[in-house]
Write a protein that holds these residues in place. Structure first.
Motif, short mmCIF file in Angstrom:
data_model
loop_
_atom_site.label_atom_id
_atom_site.label_comp_id
_atom_site.label_asym_id
_atom_site.label_seq_id
_atom_site.Cartn_x
_atom_site.Cartn_y
_atom_site.Cartn_z
N LEU A 48 3.75 -18.97 2.32
CA LEU A 48 4.77 -17.88 1.60
C LEU A 48 4.67 -17.90 0.18
O LEU A 48 4.99 -16.95 -0.65
CB LEU A 48 6.16 -18.33 2.23
CG LEU A 48 6.42 -18.00 3.43
CD1 LEU A 48 8.02 -18.28 3.89
CD2 LEU A 48 6.21 -16.58 4.03
N ALA A 49 4.17 -19.20 -0.48
CA ALA A 49 3.83 -19.25 -1.81
C ALA A 49 3.03 -18.39 -2.45
O ALA A 49 2.65 -17.81 -3.44
CB ALA A 49 3.75 -20.78 -2.47
N ASP A 50 1.89 -17.92 -1.37
CA ASP A 50 0.90 -17.14 -1.65
C ASP A 50 0.65 -16.04 -0.33
O ASP A 50 -0.26 -16.08 0.06
CB ASP A 50 -0.48 -17.86 -1.92
CG ASP A 50 -1.69 -16.95 -2.31
OD1 ASP A 50 -1.53 -16.06 -2.66
OD2 ASP A 50 -2.79 -17.36 -1.80
N SER A 51 1.39 -15.21 -0.45
CA SER A 51 1.90 -14.37 0.79
C SER A 51 1.16 -12.97 0.58
O SER A 51 1.30 -12.32 1.51
CB SER A 51 2.98 -14.46 1.25
OG SER A 51 4.03 -13.65 0.29
N GLY A 52 0.65 -12.58 -0.36
CA GLY A 52 0.39 -11.19 -0.39
C GLY A 52 -0.62 -10.56 0.61
O GLY A 52 -0.39 -9.31 0.75
N ILE A 54 -0.46 -11.29 3.79
CA ILE A 54 -0.02 -11.40 4.99
C ILE A 54 0.43 -9.97 5.54
O ILE A 54 1.22 -9.30 4.73
CB ILE A 54 1.11 -12.36 5.16
CG1 ILE A 54 0.91 -13.68 4.81
CG2 ILE A 54 2.06 -12.39 6.25
CD1 ILE A 54 1.77 -14.87 4.65
N ARG A 55 0.26 -9.58 6.73
CA ARG A 55 0.55 -8.24 7.30
C ARG A 55 1.47 -8.24 8.53
O ARG A 55 1.58 -9.39 9.33
CB ARG A 55 -0.62 -7.48 7.72
CG ARG A 55 -1.74 -7.43 6.71
CD ARG A 55 -3.30 -7.38 7.31
NE ARG A 55 -3.62 -8.79 8.22
CZ ARG A 55 -4.09 -8.56 9.17
NH1 ARG A 55 -4.73 -7.45 9.77
NH2 ARG A 55 -4.58 -9.78 9.76
N ALA A 56 2.32 -7.28 8.58
CA ALA A 56 3.10 -7.11 9.96
C ALA A 56 2.23 -6.25 10.86
O ALA A 56 1.77 -5.19 10.29
CB ALA A 56 4.30 -6.73 9.63
N LEU A 66 1.91 -2.44 10.25
CA LEU A 66 3.37 -1.83 10.04
C LEU A 66 3.72 -2.25 8.69
O LEU A 66 4.56 -1.51 8.16
CB LEU A 66 4.23 -2.86 11.08
CG LEU A 66 3.96 -2.62 12.60
CD1 LEU A 66 4.88 -3.48 13.39
CD2 LEU A 66 4.26 -1.04 12.97
N GLY A 67 3.16 -3.16 7.76
CA GLY A 67 3.59 -3.44 6.67
C GLY A 67 2.74 -4.55 6.23
O GLY A 67 1.95 -5.39 6.86
N LYS A 68 2.84 -4.68 4.63
CA LYS A 68 2.26 -5.86 4.23
C LYS A 68 3.17 -6.35 2.92
O LYS A 68 3.53 -5.57 2.19
CB LYS A 68 0.69 -5.33 3.66
CG LYS A 68 -0.17 -6.61 3.17
CD LYS A 68 -1.46 -5.76 2.79
CE LYS A 68 -2.54 -6.84 2.38
NZ LYS A 68 -3.67 -6.38 2.09
N VAL A 69 2.87 -7.59 2.71
CA VAL A 69 3.63 -8.22 1.54
C VAL A 69 3.22 -7.65 0.36
O VAL A 69 4.11 -7.20 -0.49
CB VAL A 69 3.55 -9.95 1.57
CG1 VAL A 69 4.00 -10.27 0.25
CG2 VAL A 69 4.14 -10.48 2.93
N SER A 70 1.95 -7.37 -0.12
CA SER A 70 1.60 -7.19 -1.36
C SER A 70 1.89 -5.67 -1.85
O SER A 70 2.09 -5.15 -2.55
CB SER A 70 -0.04 -7.04 -1.55
OG SER A 70 -0.57 -6.30 -0.45
N ALA A 71 2.16 -4.81 -0.41
CA ALA A 71 2.52 -3.47 -0.62
C ALA A 71 4.08 -3.34 -0.89
O ALA A 71 4.70 -2.23 -1.01
CB ALA A 71 2.17 -2.74 0.71
N VAL A 75 8.79 -8.27 4.08
CA VAL A 75 9.26 -9.36 3.23
C VAL A 75 9.48 -10.50 3.97
O VAL A 75 9.93 -10.18 5.20
CB VAL A 75 10.82 -8.90 2.78
CG1 VAL A 75 11.57 -10.27 2.01
CG2 VAL A 75 10.71 -7.81 1.64
N LEU A 76 8.83 -11.66 3.72
CA LEU A 76 9.06 -12.65 4.60
C LEU A 76 9.87 -14.14 3.97
O LEU A 76 9.91 -14.20 2.55
CB LEU A 76 7.67 -13.58 4.89
CG LEU A 76 6.62 -12.27 5.57
CD1 LEU A 76 5.17 -13.09 5.37
CD2 LEU A 76 6.87 -12.39 7.03
N SER A 77 10.50 -14.86 4.63
CA SER A 77 11.05 -16.00 3.99
C SER A 77 11.20 -16.96 5.09
O SER A 77 11.46 -16.72 6.07
CB SER A 77 12.51 -15.83 3.24
OG SER A 77 13.56 -15.41 4.22
N GLU A 78 11.49 -18.17 4.52
CA GLU A 78 11.81 -19.25 5.38
C GLU A 78 13.23 -19.70 5.45
O GLU A 78 13.44 -20.02 4.11
CB GLU A 78 10.81 -20.53 5.27
CG GLU A 78 10.29 -21.12 6.48
CD GLU A 78 9.30 -22.56 6.31
OE1 GLU A 78 9.96 -23.34 5.41
OE2 GLU A 78 8.30 -22.31 6.42
#
Length: 177
Positions: A48-52, A54-56, A66-71, A75-78
């Motif tokens: 999650l510290a370097d999540s750009g 990561i895709r859904a 469906l989506g992407k962190v960098s776009a 949104v992801l979180s723990e």
């Protein structure tokens, strides 16, 4: 390293947003072929510290993005429960179909694709069952799926966007699935 995928989550959906848990901590998976698995808190922290990147996805299909962190569409979180997500769905036929399936309750689970970091797994025996304990993962994607390996995961439809981080899924402004 081989990319591994795990299905199981809970979902909520709105007109164009899905939110839920792609993974829940300390919850056993279904049998994965002679063993079960569980994820410890903090397993996704480094990803999650370097999540750009990561895709859904829908059912782990990179052709159904469906989506992407960098776009900014994912949104992801723990948190103390697990790996939370919110994805703003695209205006595509497969996303509209997925939204309908989540609304009807036909799809209610999630999954994730990952690689185990060096030293990021341990094995235990519990009541004659082998348990793979995951402690450090490189997350590649989360997926909304029809057949989750982790039954505790969830997805739901939201009827309004988040404004500050994740909120309780039981808030009254969430639609009932």
């Amino acid at each position: 390293m081989t990319l591994e995928t795990r299905s199981g989550a809970s979902l909520q959906a709105s007109q164009n947003r899905l939110t839920g848990y792609a993974a829940k901590f300390d919850s056993l998976s279904s049998d994965l072929g002679g063993f079960k698995e569980l994820i410890r808190p903090g397993a996704f922290k480094r990803s999650l510290a370097d999540s750009g990147h990561i895709r859904a996805l829908f059912n782990h299909d990179s052709g159904q993005l469906l989506g992407k962190v960098s776009a900014g569409t994912l949104v992801l979180s723990e948190d103390e429960i697990g790996l939370r997500f919110e994805v703003e769905l695209p205006q595509t036929s497969y996303a509209r179909d997925l939204s309908e399936l989540v609304s009807r309750g036909d799809i209610s689970g999630c999954s994730f694709g990952f690689r185990v970091r060096s030293g990021g797994e341990n094995w235990e025996e519990r009541d004659g069952q082998s348990i793979r304990v995951l402690t450090a993962l490189d997350l590649d994607e989360i997926s909304i799926v029809s057949n989750p390996a982790y039954e505790s995961t969830e997805v739901a439809k939201r009827n309004r966007p988040m404004t500050q981080g994740f909120v309780d899924l039981n808030r009254k402004w969430l639609e009932t699935v």
